[in-house]
Every structure is written in structure tokens, then in C-alpha cells.
Write an enzyme that holds these catalytic residues in place. Structure first.
Site, mmCIF file in Angstrom:
data_model
loop_
_atom_site.group_PDB
_atom_site.id
_atom_site.type_symbol
_atom_site.label_atom_id
_atom_site.label_comp_id
_atom_site.label_asym_id
_atom_site.label_seq_id
_atom_site.Cartn_x
_atom_site.Cartn_y
_atom_site.Cartn_z
ATOM 1 N NE ARG A 119 -3.733 -1.864 2.487
ATOM 2 C CZ ARG A 119 -3.420 -2.462 3.624
ATOM 3 N NH1 ARG A 119 -2.644 -1.865 4.498
ATOM 4 N NH2 ARG A 119 -3.896 -3.655 3.877
ATOM 5 C CE LYS A 141 -1.102 14.138 -14.111
ATOM 6 N NZ LYS A 141 -1.363 14.499 -15.529
ATOM 7 C CD GLU A 183 5.160 16.866 -21.817
ATOM 8 O OE1 GLU A 183 4.482 17.908 -21.711
ATOM 9 O OE2 GLU A 183 4.653 15.728 -21.801
ATOM 10 C CE LYS A 225 3.911 17.888 -13.545
ATOM 11 N NZ LYS A 225 4.527 16.831 -14.347
ATOM 12 C CD GLU A 235 -3.945 16.382 -14.429
ATOM 13 O OE1 GLU A 235 -2.718 16.482 -14.474
ATOM 14 O OE2 GLU A 235 -4.592 15.558 -15.095
ATOM 15 N NE ARG A 239 -0.229 17.748 -11.793
ATOM 16 C CZ ARG A 239 0.241 16.787 -11.006
ATOM 17 N NH1 ARG A 239 -0.155 16.712 -9.752
ATOM 18 N NH2 ARG A 239 1.104 15.894 -11.457
ATOM 19 C CG ASN A 243 -3.167 16.926 -18.855
ATOM 20 O OD1 ASN A 243 -2.271 16.094 -18.808
ATOM 21 N ND2 ASN A 243 -3.931 17.219 -17.802
ATOM 22 C CG HIS A 246 -0.443 15.679 -22.760
ATOM 23 N ND1 HIS A 246 0.138 16.919 -22.963
ATOM 24 C CD2 HIS A 246 0.492 14.930 -22.111
ATOM 25 C CE1 HIS A 246 1.360 16.918 -22.450
ATOM 26 N NE2 HIS A 246 1.604 15.730 -21.928
ATOM 27 C CG HIS A 250 -2.292 10.563 -24.060
ATOM 28 N ND1 HIS A 250 -2.943 10.888 -22.895
ATOM 29 C CD2 HIS A 250 -0.976 10.744 -23.816
ATOM 30 C CE1 HIS A 250 -2.039 11.266 -21.981
ATOM 31 N NE2 HIS A 250 -0.845 11.184 -22.522
ATOM 32 C CG HIS A 263 4.703 11.534 -23.663
ATOM 33 N ND1 HIS A 263 3.344 11.340 -23.807
ATOM 34 C CD2 HIS A 263 4.844 12.575 -22.791
ATOM 35 C CE1 HIS A 263 2.694 12.222 -23.055
ATOM 36 N NE2 HIS A 263 3.578 12.975 -22.430
#
Lengths: 359, 359
Positions: A119, A141, A183, A225, A235, A239, A243, A246, A250, A263
């Protein structure tokens, strides 16, 4: 060495940035007990693993190492499961720190394993690519891809520290530098036009692997960031702007097969699409769009996506995590240096942009 | 209806307890958007799924259902992966709530899927066994087993609400009632001797499925669990006490094959071992130990573990999540109603207790 802090309600963590830091960082002070498990890949291991293990040895820290195959195509639940098996075999305890040494894929994969093993165990990110140093290693993330879409499975698991040594970029390929620059440019586009100007002025230094320029680009990216993460860890608000490009990107990565397009390459092409859509929505000028394209060009990034057909783009974009009540939410530019989240339902304009921006 | 709140820094959530609640709860007010995905198993589905889906229908809530096979032996990463595949196929969005309808296995499995799908979607727990109503559904622990040890992979993912309908216990087998009672007794042992007295007085009513007595036992257990969770969500301090008997119990479950011994059965035998060790450590009397055994007897629980050999017990116990620097940390009784976390390094006494308490 420069340090940026990510400030969160459950405690702050530092991002230390400095050439040579991989060998020189004070690891001991960052660990709960003098034991670590390093997760890296078979590209990074021959280059930088011994620098790290020598430093740990010198500081009296016990460690084990897990080396996995390189590449986005391994960023899946099967690889996480293999890492977990190994952590269990090695009887890694709850207070042992997992050190992720590598690019964005390692940070995501190993970070996710750290998030769900017992955990959650402590995590230190040591990113070794421009993309992960300037963006992916900060903010917590973690996760893996699914055949249907990128990063669909994951957890928010903040590291105890991020250690960035820009010297590791000396061995990076041109494609990997380009990918990272996508980025870096993003931060300028969404919130600081003056940073775009800095990038245009200094891009030639970045391409010469100028250590001072690289450190500055990474430092400024980490500041953006860290601030976005501090403001909105989960997010749900500002935030989201990070993206930009993205949702398009993606779709490209998923359609082409993970790892075919890097990416940042996909995000670069996706950001150009977002810019064109912003223009057609009447927010930015065609000169602004050209400006975005010229930035991507300077970064040696593709400014067009693959010709998948707009149907396929839209179908894949529909799997985006930001979709709400079946409706896309895209990040568009209000001007250069300012972005907004927009719920987008109009179809024709979007199809036209995709068509125009893919070949 | 009775309500207990779990108070956390990131917001509180309610545990609603009342006979008939499965049909009557106000689901709509608990959802972010009127859509839900129900995860349940093939034992619970024929009994209670239609009650839930009728209620959702009546409240204008869209839903889909995922039914998985019943049992602890399916509580693994493979089943989570199947649930995730299905969530992706159904294009379940980030604001859709996952409803876990079932016992502890469903709560753990579906809760973990909710924790890692799109980096976390809202979760409502509707436990249908005594064990999950009195303990497992509250507190946010989710996860799966690994062949090496129980619950080694998981996440803390707090539900938005827990809805407990004690009427669902009417169909529960005697073994499942016993299993739940082990966790109910636990709360008395570690922090309230008067609750042990209440249990002794009312055990015959629980066995007759007396709704009022069941509701009271569940309510009091939820109060203890909610308080422990509020005090120490991450389980680094006082919440650890709730693991009394669990290090022994997990060893039994793992050794025998998941599902052979029910969780509560193993915890019952493990708690008796912890009591014997507490006595040999000089903390409680042999009369206290007999008292613990008689409680387990009233709950129709095994008071001895399987004869695995103390070596095997110790080997498996060494995989416990609480192990620090290779040393076991056990929960022992200072007296009936008070427990403590003890770092345990002495081997002979522990072996003797295991030998004495297994047959």
C-alpha cells in the site's frame, strides 16, 4: 545546486537540480532507513547505475537492483507485476525507499509499483531524460498504459525527493532531446510567453548540450510544474492545463503502438493541433499558430501527426481521462502564454483541424 | 438509520447503518454524476443485485454491472486486471462512482480497481457480510493477495460513503458469521472490555440473526474503526492495533491456500496465539487467556491453528507488512481491552506458543 520545493498539505518535497548530483547527492538524509531498491532499465543501467550504487555504497546504504527492459511498450501491468514479484522475493520492507533511475517510463512504472507495494513505500525519482527531468518526475503521477489508451491505470504517489543531474543528458539521443523539449515548450505556451522567448534565444545552446542552458530550462520547467502541483495536486483545476496537446498526442501514441512515437513527439504534434483549433475558435491569430509551429520546428519535433483518419483520432480521444458525460475536454490557447480547459462538442471544426494537421 | 462519520483531513464520509437500507438509501446524493458501475460476485448477485439496481433505476441513475467469481482465491492482480479491462471497455469516466457490493473480497478488489483506474474514481462500499460490515468496508484499505502473502499489493482509497444493511446477513452461512465475529471481538479486546461483556451477553441473539443485536454490534464496531481511521489514516500508529492476530492469521491463510480458512477464522486462531504470547510475556493472566478462548468458542471460531510447524509459521510471518529491519512487530494484549505494538525478536517463546496453539 538549485532546489525547488513542491508544497503539499501532507508535506513538502525538494527537487534538487545540479550537474554531477547523481554521484554527489546526500541520499542518506532522504531515506527512512539505510536501505534502497533501485529500479532502472537496460539502457540506463550500463550508463549510470554504477555511479548511483557507488554513492550509496559510500554512504553506507544497502541496496538491491531491478533492471527491466527499456521502452514504452513495457509500461504495462505485466511489468508492474514482475517488479512486485521481485520486491516480494527480496522481502523489501515498508520503510525501504524505491529509487526510480531512468526516463519517464521508469518513473511511471517504478513509481506505480512503489505506490501499490505494501500500500505504498517511499519513492525517490532520479530522472535521466530531458522529458522526465523537466516534467514527468515531478508531481506524483505514476501509472501504466492499457491497449485502449495511455496512462489509464495508475496512482498519485508523491516522491520524497527528485534528484536531477543534467549531466545524464549528455548521452541522450536527438529524438529524446526533442521529445523533452515538447514538454518544456508547453510551460511557456500555457503560462509564460517570456519563457518562449528565452527558448527561442537559447535553443542552439540546448542542442549543443550546454550544461548551463539545460539546467536553466529544467529549473524553470520544474518551477512551473511544482507550482501547478502545489495548487492542484489532484488535477481537478489549473493543473489540467499541463495536458495541452496530450489528448491528441495520446491518441497518436496509442494508434501507432506504444514506443513508435515518443511521448514528446506526439505531444508536439498534438500541441500544434490544439493551436490550430484555438485559432479556428477565434482565440489566437494565424501568426500565433505559425509561432507555435516554428517553436516545434526549432525543437526538431514533428508538426504534423500521422494520417490515421479523423474518425480514428476522435474514437481514441474519446478514451481520454478528462472526458465528462461523454464530452471531450481540451486545453486550448487563449493567447501565447495562457491556456484554458474547454468542453468541446463541435465535431466538424475538430475533424478539419485533425485532417489539416496530419499527413 | 444510524450514521457514523469517518473524519479525515481531506473530508469526512458517512457510514449509514440500517435494516432495509440497500433498497432505501439515497444513492443520488452520494454520486458526482448520475452514473455508477457495480462490481459484485456470483454469490451476492442473485441475492441482492436486483434490490440495488431497482433502487438506482428508481433514482434515475445509469449503471453497468461487473460480476466476478466468488472467493478469496480470486483476490489477485489478475482479477483486478479483468475488472480494469471491463471498466475501459465500458468507457467508465472519472466521475462515475464504482459501487462495491459484497463481502471483504469484493470490497478489497473493487476498491483497489477504483483506486487505480484513471488514477482513482469515486467509490461506495456496500458490504454484505458481517466481516465487511463491522470492519473491512471502513477505513479505505484496498488491495489483493500475492502467493507469498496476504494483501501485499494495494492502495489506501477512502470511499465516499459506506452503506450497511444488516438484513443482508440473513442469508449468511454460520462460518461467515463466525468469521465476522472475530473482527468484532477484536475491537473489544484491543480497546473496550465492556464491549466484550456486551458480546458475551448478546452472542445468542447474534446467532439468531436478531436484527437489533446485529445492528448494535456493527454500529459499535464501526465507531471503533472510524475513530482509529480518523486518528491514523495511514496506519503508522494506533491503527496498527487493529491488526491483532493478523500476522499469525495471514500466515495461516497463505499456508492453507487463500479461501480454505476464512479470514476471520484465521484471525480468531491468530488472536488466541497473540493472547498466549501476551501471557508468556507476563502481561495478562492465564485466566485472561481462557477468557479470550471462551469468547472465540462462543463465536464458534477455531481456537487452534493448523499444524504447519513453527518454522513455516515464522517464515510466512516474516513477510508481514509491519516487519521493520527484519524484525516482527506484533500486537499483544496489555490487558483485556488494551493492546500494544511490540517489536518481537525472541524466538523460543514464540515457537512454543505457535506449537501450543496449533494442532
Amino acid at each position: 545546486m538549485k532546489t525547488v520545493y513542491v508544497k503539499l498539505s501532507q508535506g513538502n518535497y525538494p527537487i534538487h537540480i545540479g550537474p554531477g548530483l547523481l554521484a554527489k547527492a546526500d541520499y542518506q538524509s532522504l531515506l527512512q532507513q539505510p536501505s534502497a531498491i533501485i529500479v532502472t532499465d537496460d539502457t540506463v543501467a550500463p550508463l549510470y547505475l554504477s555511479t548511483l550504487t557507488n554513492a550509496l555504497d559510500n554512504q553506507g546504504i544497502n541496496f538491491e537492483t531491478i533492471v527491466i527492459p527499456t521502452g514504452e511498450s513495457y509500461k504495462n501491468l505485466e511489468t508492474v507485476s514482475l517488479i512486485l514479484d521481485r520486491l516480494l522475493e527480496l522481502k523489501i520492507e515498508r520503510k525501504t525507499t524505491l529509487i526510480a533511475l531512468g526516463g519517464g517510463v521508469i518513473g511511471d512504472l517504478a513509481g506505480f509499483a512503489a505506490a501499490i507495494y505494501l500500500r505504498g513505500i517511499p519513492l525517490i525519482q532520479i530522472p535521466t531524460t530531458l522529458l522526465s527531468q523537466a516534467d514527468a518526475s515531478v508531481g506524483g503521477k505514476t501509472g501504466v498504459n492499457h491497449p485502449y489508451s495511455k496512462n489509464m491505470i495508475g496512482a498519485l504517489h508523491q516522491p520524497k525527493a527528485v534528484i536531477i543531474d543534467p549531466d545524464t543528458l549528455q548521452t541522450l539521443s536527438e529524438r529524446e532531446i526533442s521529445s523533452g523539449l515538447a514538454e518544456v515548450i508547453k510551460f511557456g505556451l500555457i503560462q509564460d510567453a517570456s519563457f518562449l522567448h528565452w527558448l527561442e534565444t537559447n535553443m542552439h545552446r540546448l542542442w549543443k548540450h550546454d550544461s548551463e542552458a539545460l539546467t536553466e530550462a529544467i529549473y524553470r520547467s520544474c518551477c512551473y510544474k511544482a507550482e501547478a502541483t502545489s495548487q492542484d495536486e489532484a488535477e481537478t483545476g489549473p493543473r489540467l492545463l499541463l495536458n495541452i496537446g496530450h489528448t491528441f498526442g495520446h491518441a497518436i501514441e496509442t494508434a501507432m503502438g506504444y514506443g513508435e512515437w515518443l511521448h514528446g513527439e506526439a505531444v508536439g504534434a498534438g500541441t500544434v493541433m490544439a493551436a490550430h483549433l484555438s485559432q479556428r475558435a477565434g482565440w489566437i491569430s494565424s501568426d500565433d499558430v505559425k509561432h507555435v509551429e516554428s517553436l516545434m520546428h526549432l525543437a526538431r519535433l514533428p508538426i504534423r501527426g500521422p494520417r490515421l483518419g479523423s474518425q480514428r483520432y476522435l474514437e481514441l480521444m474519446q478514451n481520454d481521462k478528462k472526458v465528462e458525460n461523454g464530452r471531450l475536454r481540451l486545453i486550448l490557447l487563449k493567447k501565447l502564454g495562457k491556456a484554458e480547459v474547454v468542453t468541446w462538442t463541435e465535431r466538424t471544426m475538430l475533424e478539419n483541424v485533425i485532417h489539416h494537421c496530419s499527413h
